[in-house]
Motif scaffolding. Structure first.
Motif, short mmCIF file in Angstrom:
data_model
loop_
_atom_site.label_atom_id
_atom_site.label_comp_id
_atom_site.label_asym_id
_atom_site.label_seq_id
_atom_site.Cartn_x
_atom_site.Cartn_y
_atom_site.Cartn_z
N VAL A 67 17.77 66.94 122.34
CA VAL A 67 17.56 67.13 120.86
C VAL A 67 18.46 66.67 119.98
CG1 VAL A 67 17.18 69.25 119.17
CG2 VAL A 67 16.21 69.24 121.73
N TRP A 68 18.29 65.97 118.88
CA TRP A 68 19.29 65.79 117.96
C TRP A 68 19.09 66.39 116.61
CZ3 TRP A 68 18.53 60.30 114.98
CH2 TRP A 68 20.05 60.43 114.31
N ARG A 69 19.96 66.65 115.74
CA ARG A 69 20.03 67.14 114.54
C ARG A 69 19.37 66.15 113.33
NH1 ARG A 69 26.23 68.04 113.66
NH2 ARG A 69 26.36 67.64 116.10
N THR A 70 19.41 64.75 113.92
CA THR A 70 19.04 63.81 113.05
C THR A 70 19.71 63.41 111.78
OG1 THR A 70 16.61 64.31 113.56
CG2 THR A 70 16.88 62.63 112.13
N GLY A 71 21.09 63.67 111.89
CA GLY A 71 22.13 63.62 111.08
C GLY A 71 23.32 64.12 111.54
N ALA A 72 24.28 64.56 110.82
CA ALA A 72 25.46 65.06 111.05
C ALA A 72 25.75 66.44 110.66
CB ALA A 72 26.48 64.15 110.80
N GLY A 73 26.66 67.19 110.94
CA GLY A 73 26.87 68.44 110.41
C GLY A 73 25.86 69.62 110.68
N TYR A 74 25.55 70.21 109.73
CA TYR A 74 24.26 71.14 109.69
C TYR A 74 22.90 70.34 109.87
CZ TYR A 74 27.31 75.12 108.51
OH TYR A 74 28.37 75.99 108.66
N CYS A 75 21.95 70.90 110.58
CA CYS A 75 20.97 70.44 110.72
C CYS A 75 20.14 69.95 109.50
CB CYS A 75 19.92 71.62 111.30
SG CYS A 75 19.47 72.77 110.39
N THR A 76 19.36 68.72 109.79
CA THR A 76 18.57 68.18 108.59
C THR A 76 17.60 69.23 108.25
OG1 THR A 76 19.16 65.95 109.19
CG2 THR A 76 17.21 66.22 107.92
N LYS A 77 17.13 69.21 106.92
CA LYS A 77 15.81 70.11 106.53
C LYS A 77 14.93 69.16 105.46
CE LYS A 77 19.63 72.72 105.28
NZ LYS A 77 20.52 72.30 106.33
N ILE A 78 13.73 69.46 105.60
CA ILE A 78 12.81 69.06 104.74
C ILE A 78 11.89 70.17 104.29
CG2 ILE A 78 11.27 68.72 106.88
CD1 ILE A 78 10.22 66.52 105.59
N ALA A 79 11.51 70.08 103.01
CA ALA A 79 10.82 71.13 102.40
C ALA A 79 9.64 70.62 101.64
CB ALA A 79 11.84 71.92 101.48
N PHE A 80 8.64 71.18 101.32
CA PHE A 80 7.44 70.85 100.47
C PHE A 80 7.05 72.07 99.80
CE2 PHE A 80 5.66 71.55 104.73
CZ PHE A 80 6.47 70.57 105.26
N ASP A 81 6.46 72.03 98.80
CA ASP A 81 5.97 73.38 98.00
C ASP A 81 4.29 73.45 98.29
OD1 ASP A 81 5.08 71.30 96.25
OD2 ASP A 81 6.27 72.16 94.43
N GLN A 82 3.60 72.40 98.90
CA GLN A 82 2.31 72.77 99.14
C GLN A 82 1.93 72.51 100.48
OE1 GLN A 82 0.14 73.48 96.74
NE2 GLN A 82 1.60 73.30 94.90
N LYS A 83 1.12 72.95 101.25
CA LYS A 83 0.42 72.82 102.58
C LYS A 83 -0.05 71.19 102.74
CE LYS A 83 -2.36 75.41 104.57
NZ LYS A 83 -3.54 76.44 105.29
#
Length: 285
Positions: A67-83
């Motif tokens: 398992v890779w964070r897909t980045g460095a430091g803190y985990c990578t995050k993705i957000a969306f405001d609709q389903k």
């Protein structure tokens, strides 16, 4: 050494030392953020961007099958405001951590509900919201730094993750088309709306999405019924018939518009163009 010179040297070294003491070294993996409106949905990706720096990335710096964070430091995050539908699976609006498990032949992409993690330490698969498999491929150029991109596919998107010469991608499908088609079916084709422009706007949407052309023609006809002087609806009506190579109907639409529009010169040019097309068309339609 005179007093003024001594004071000057002391001041120089003091201020230089203070300046050196306050210098801020840039991060080796600076934070990155990409935001994009996709149809009716706002999408944001936050990640820290490591660089290759002459290292072998995949298989060494980033181990295979872990398992890779897909980045460095803190985990990578993705957000969306609709389903949305991601990787063929429905996901509710919100912010998620994005992990991957790289492999030379296939990658597993994971969305997890815990967005507080540093790296992938304490990653808990029980908090996975979805996971799916994608195939890696070689990029057309070398990416020194890990890069996320969002490519727009009308009202939907494709996310690309690139580093070194390796890329993966996955689709994001929004509910935009579904919502618009529902509005057209429930409010416009049933003639519940009374604004001519609403019908023209819907017809234009279908026109440029290149879908449901006959439905778009029907919408322009309703728009014209509601407002005979709606040049927007009349132009769309003409263009839609022309798209279908129904040149005679397009010409008829253009000639009718002359009685209602103010900018007649443009419409005369449309008429001349369509007459030429009819003359040169083998079907003469």
């Amino acid at each position: 050494m005179n007093l003024k010179l001594a004071i000057g040297i002391f001041f120089f070294w003091t201020t230089s030392s203070l300046a050196l003491g306050q210098v801020e070294y840039p991060s080796l993996s600076p934070k990155g953020r990409i935001t994009q409106i996709v149809g009716n949905t706002n999408i944001e990706i936050e990640y820290e961007r490591p660089s290759a720096r002459n290292r072998v990335v995949f298989g060494e710096l980033v181990p295979w099958n872990k398992v890779w964070r897909t980045g460095a430091g803190y985990c990578t995050k993705i957000a969306f405001d609709q389903k949305i539908i991601i990787g063929g699976q429905s996901v509710n609006p919100g912010k998620y951590s994005l992990f991957t498990i790289p492999n030379p032949k296939e990658w597993i992409v994971i969305l997890n509900s815990d967005t507080t993690l540093y790296g992938s330490f304490n990653y808990n698969p029980e908090k996975d919201v979805t996971r799916f498999i994608v195939k890696p491929f070689n990029s057309q150029r070398f990416y020194e730094t890990l890069t996320f991109n969002i490519d727009l596919i009308p009202n939907n998107a494709r996310v690309f993750i690139s580093w070194e010469k390796t890329q993966i991608s996955f689709g994001l499908q929004t509910s935009t088309d579904e919502e618009i088609q529902s509005f057209i079916s429930e409010r416009l084709l049933t003639r519940k709306e009374k604004s001519s422009d609403k019908y023209a706007k819907a017809a234009e949407y279908l026109h440029y999405q290149n879908i449901n052309t006959f439905e778009a023609i029907q919408l322009t006809q309703i728009a014209i019924e509601l407002d005979e002087g709606n040049g927007w609806a009349r132009r769309l009506n003409m263009e839609l018939y022309e798209k279908l190579k129904m040149y005679t109907k397009a010409l008829e639409s253009a000639k009718q518009a002359l009685d209602f529009v103010t900018e007649k010169e443009n419409w005369k040019q449309h008429i001349e163009r369509l007459e030429t097309k009819i003359e040169n068309s083998p079907n003469k339609r």
